[in-house]
Design a protein around this motif. Structure first.
Motif, mmCIF file in Angstrom:
data_model
loop_
_atom_site.group_PDB
_atom_site.id
_atom_site.type_symbol
_atom_site.label_atom_id
_atom_site.label_comp_id
_atom_site.label_asym_id
_atom_site.label_seq_id
_atom_site.Cartn_x
_atom_site.Cartn_y
_atom_site.Cartn_z
ATOM 1 N N ALA A 1 12.497 11.857 0.659
ATOM 2 C CA ALA A 1 12.246 12.549 1.928
ATOM 3 C C ALA A 1 12.073 11.544 3.069
ATOM 4 C CB ALA A 1 10.998 13.424 1.814
ATOM 5 N N VAL A 2 11.415 10.423 2.779
ATOM 6 C CA VAL A 2 11.216 9.394 3.808
ATOM 7 C C VAL A 2 12.550 8.717 4.131
ATOM 8 C CG1 VAL A 2 10.000 7.265 4.407
ATOM 9 C CG2 VAL A 2 8.845 8.996 3.032
ATOM 10 N N VAL A 3 13.349 8.451 3.114
ATOM 11 C CA VAL A 3 14.650 7.803 3.322
ATOM 12 C C VAL A 3 15.576 8.704 4.145
ATOM 13 C CG1 VAL A 3 16.714 6.898 2.188
ATOM 14 C CG2 VAL A 3 14.453 6.398 1.240
ATOM 15 N N THR A 4 15.554 9.992 3.853
ATOM 16 C CA THR A 4 16.389 10.947 4.606
ATOM 17 C C THR A 4 15.988 10.957 6.077
ATOM 18 O OG1 THR A 4 16.722 12.335 2.667
ATOM 19 C CG2 THR A 4 17.061 13.369 4.810
ATOM 20 N N LEU A 5 14.679 10.998 6.328
ATOM 21 C CA LEU A 5 14.197 10.974 7.715
ATOM 22 C C LEU A 5 14.554 9.646 8.380
ATOM 23 C CD1 LEU A 5 12.623 12.286 10.018
ATOM 24 C CD2 LEU A 5 10.518 11.331 9.024
ATOM 25 N N ILE B 1 0.839 -1.198 0.000
ATOM 26 C CA ILE B 1 0.000 0.000 0.000
ATOM 27 C C ILE B 1 0.877 1.252 0.000
ATOM 28 C CG2 ILE B 1 -1.836 1.222 1.226
ATOM 29 C CD1 ILE B 1 -2.545 -1.454 2.544
ATOM 30 N N VAL B 2 1.851 1.271 0.907
ATOM 31 C CA VAL B 2 2.857 2.346 0.964
ATOM 32 C C VAL B 2 4.210 1.653 1.026
ATOM 33 C CG1 VAL B 2 3.774 4.260 2.317
ATOM 34 C CG2 VAL B 2 1.295 3.985 2.094
ATOM 35 N N LYS B 3 4.913 1.621 -0.096
ATOM 36 C CA LYS B 3 6.112 0.783 -0.200
ATOM 37 C C LYS B 3 7.199 1.162 0.794
ATOM 38 C CE LYS B 3 7.912 3.495 -4.119
ATOM 39 N NZ LYS B 3 8.277 3.442 -5.549
ATOM 40 N N GLU B 4 7.199 2.418 1.264
ATOM 41 C CA GLU B 4 8.229 2.852 2.209
ATOM 42 C C GLU B 4 8.145 2.152 3.559
ATOM 43 O OE1 GLU B 4 8.101 5.749 -1.014
ATOM 44 O OE2 GLU B 4 6.523 4.914 0.259
ATOM 45 N N PHE B 5 7.032 1.453 3.835
ATOM 46 C CA PHE B 5 6.973 0.637 5.047
ATOM 47 C C PHE B 5 8.041 -0.453 5.016
ATOM 48 C CE2 PHE B 5 2.985 2.570 6.273
ATOM 49 C CZ PHE B 5 2.996 2.444 7.646
ATOM 50 N N GLY B 6 8.566 -0.745 3.831
ATOM 51 C CA GLY B 6 9.655 -1.710 3.715
ATOM 52 C C GLY B 6 10.886 -1.315 4.499
ATOM 53 N N MET C 1 5.262 9.823 9.791
ATOM 54 C CA MET C 1 5.291 10.122 8.356
ATOM 55 C C MET C 1 4.737 8.950 7.551
ATOM 56 S SD MET C 1 8.489 11.087 5.820
ATOM 57 C CE MET C 1 8.594 12.836 6.191
ATOM 58 N N LEU C 2 5.136 7.746 7.895
ATOM 59 C CA LEU C 2 4.660 6.571 7.167
ATOM 60 C C LEU C 2 3.151 6.389 7.339
ATOM 61 C CD1 LEU C 2 7.508 3.994 7.972
ATOM 62 C CD2 LEU C 2 7.039 5.073 5.765
ATOM 63 N N THR C 3 2.666 6.483 8.563
ATOM 64 C CA THR C 3 1.241 6.251 8.802
ATOM 65 C C THR C 3 0.372 7.360 8.203
ATOM 66 O OG1 THR C 3 1.403 7.251 11.015
ATOM 67 C CG2 THR C 3 1.631 4.859 10.865
ATOM 68 N N SER C 4 0.940 8.552 8.029
ATOM 69 C CA SER C 4 0.169 9.656 7.438
ATOM 70 C C SER C 4 -0.166 9.399 5.969
ATOM 71 C CB SER C 4 0.935 10.981 7.567
ATOM 72 O OG SER C 4 2.043 11.005 6.678
ATOM 73 N N LYS C 5 0.537 8.457 5.342
ATOM 74 C CA LYS C 5 0.297 8.134 3.940
ATOM 75 C C LYS C 5 -0.815 7.097 3.755
ATOM 76 C CE LYS C 5 5.131 8.970 2.548
ATOM 77 N NZ LYS C 5 4.903 9.903 1.429
ATOM 78 N N LEU C 6 -1.294 6.527 4.867
ATOM 79 C CA LEU C 6 -2.240 5.407 4.776
ATOM 80 C C LEU C 6 -3.720 5.789 4.650
ATOM 81 C CD1 LEU C 6 -0.606 2.928 7.306
ATOM 82 C CD2 LEU C 6 -0.822 2.607 4.840
ATOM 83 N N PRO C 7 -4.194 6.854 5.311
ATOM 84 C CA PRO C 7 -5.633 7.136 5.234
ATOM 85 C C PRO C 7 -6.182 7.232 3.810
ATOM 86 C CG PRO C 7 -4.656 8.424 6.996
ATOM 87 C CD PRO C 7 -3.526 7.760 6.268
#
Length: 338
Positions: free
Chosen positions: A323-327, A102-107, A132-138
Motif C-alpha cells: 500500500a505504501v509502495v503504491t502511494l 524503525i519503519v523500513k518504508e522510510f527507505g 502515511m509514513l509518519t503515521s507509523k512512527l508513534p
C-alpha cells in the motif's frame, strides 16, 4: 458621555482576551527540551533548530526552553534515535535514514534520482506519502513534526572527478548506514563503507576512505575541502531531515504545549527550507574557493546512472508494504509536475 463607551468596550475586550489566554498559559509548564543533531553550528540544520527555539520561547513567554546540542554532542545518529525512543532525549533532527530501522518504508525517500528540484521533494514529504509514513512512527516511540531541508547529495573524493557511473568503481566511499545507499553504490562497483557521520572527517583525513557523499552545505560546514580534492554534481539523492520528538515526552505535554511545539516546528521548517537552499547555492562557491575541483555530471550520464539503479528500486520495493509502495508511485507521478 460620548467617550465612556469606547474605553469600556476596550476594557471588556482586554479582559476577555486575558481570561481566554489564562487557561492556555496555565497549561504551559517550565520545561527544557534537549534538541540534538549531527551538524555544526553554522549549518542550516542548526539555524533551523535555533529558529524553532526562538519561536517556542516567544509563544510560551520563555517557559519552554529549547537547548541545542549540535555536532553529535549527544551521540551519533543511531544513538540519538535510541535515546529519543527511550524518552531520554526530547528532540532530534536527522536524516530519514535513522528511521529506516524503525519503519523500513522510510527507505523509499532514500531511493536515488527521484527528484529534479526541491519543490518536488517538499511536495512528497508534505503530502499523503509523508503523512502515511509518519503515521507509523508513534507506536515506535517517535512523532515527526515536520521536515527540514538538507538538499541534494553529491560525491566528493580524493582520487578523481566523477563524470559517469563507472568513475565510482573501486572508490571506498563512506555512506550513511542504510541498505538503500549501500546497494546504490554497489551498483556502480564502488566500495561503500557505512560509518557514523561523527567519524567521517577523521576517516577522510587518514585515507581510511577515499570519499563520501553529502549536500554542498554539509561538505562546506564540515570542512571536507581540507581532506578532499574533487566534488562532483551527482545529485543522486535529495535529503530531507525529519523534525522528531519523543512520544514519551510528547505524551507528558498539555494540549496547549503540543500545539505550540507543532506550530513552531512548521514555522521553523518553512523558514529553514528557504535559508538552507540559499546557503547551498553559496556553498559550492565556497568549496571551489577553498581549492576543490568541481564538475557537473552530463545529463546523458545521469540518465544512464538512473537506469542502472532501477534494480535497487525493485529489490527494496518488494520488501515494503504494498500500500505504501503504491502511494509512493502515484505521489512521484504527482510531484513530477512541480
Amino acid at each position: 458621555m460620548k467617550f465612556t463607551r469606547r474605553p469600556l468596550a476596550l476594557g471588556l475586550a482586554a479582559a476577555l482576551s486575558f481570561a481566554f489566554a489564562m487557561p492556555a498559559m496555565a497549561q504551559i509548564q517550565e520545561r527544557t527540551i534537549k534538541f540534538g543533531h549531527l551538524n555544526n553550528p553554522d549549518h542550516p540544520t542548526s539555524l533551523g533548530v535555533r529558529k524553532f527555539a526562538e519561536i517556542v520561547a516567544a509563544k510560551t513567554g520563555g517557559k519552554i526552553k529549547v537547548q541545542e546540542f549540535a555536532a553529535s554532542q549527544l551521540g551519533n545518529e543511531l544513538q540519538q534515535q535510541s535515546a529519543l525512543q527511550g524518552g531520554v532525549q526530547e528532540m532530534l533532527v536527522a536524516s530519514t535514514t535513522s528511521l529506516n530501522g524503525i519503519v523500513k518504508e522510510f527507505g523509499l525517500l532514500d531511493f536515488p534520482f527521484l527528484f529534479a528540484n526541491a519543490k518536488q521533494a517538499d511536495a512528497l514529504v508534505d503530502g499523503p506519502l509523508g503523512k502515511m509514513l509518519t503515521s507509523k512512527l508513534p507506536e515506535k516511540g517517535v512523532i515527526v513534526l515536520g521536515f527540514f531541508d538538507l538538499g541534494f547529495r553529491n560525491v566528493t573524493n580524493s582520487k578523481r572527478p566523477i563524470m559517469k557511473g563507472a568513475d565510482l568503481e573501486g572508490l571506498k566511499l563512506r555512506v550513511i548506514p542504510n541498505p538503500v545507499f549501500l546497494e546504490t553504490f554497489k551498483t556502480f562497483k564502488a566500495n561503500p563503507v557505512p560509518m557514523p557521520f561523527a567519524e567521517l572527517y577523521g576517516a577522510l583525513e587518514s585515507k581510511a576512505v577515499d570519499g563520501e557523499e553529502n549536500p554542498f552545505a554539509v561538505i562546506a560546514s564540515s570542512k571536507f575541502y581540507e581532506v578532499q580534492k574533487y566534488v562532483s554534481g551527482t545529485n543522486h539523492v535529495y535529503a530531507t531531515n525529519p523534525i522528531q520528538i519523543s512520544k514519551r515526552f510528547w505524551d507528558r505535554l498539555s494540549a496547549a504545549e503540543q500545539k505550540i511545539l507543532a506550530d513552531a516546528a512548521i514555522e521553523a521548517q518553512n523558514w529553514q527550507r528557504v535559508v538552507s537552499r540559499e546557503v547551498s547555492a553559496k556553498a559550492l562557491g565556497e568549496l571551489t574557493a577553498k581549492g576543490m575541483l568541481y564538475n557537473d555530471v552530463p545529463a546523458a550520464e545521469l540518465a544512464k546512472m538512473r537506469a542502472e539503479v532501477r534494480p535497487v528500486y525493485d529489490k527494496f520495493s518488494a520488501a515494503y508494504d504494498p500500500a505504501v509502495v503504491t502511494l509512493f508511485k502515484s505521489e512521484l507521478e504527482r510531484v513530477s509536475k512541480f
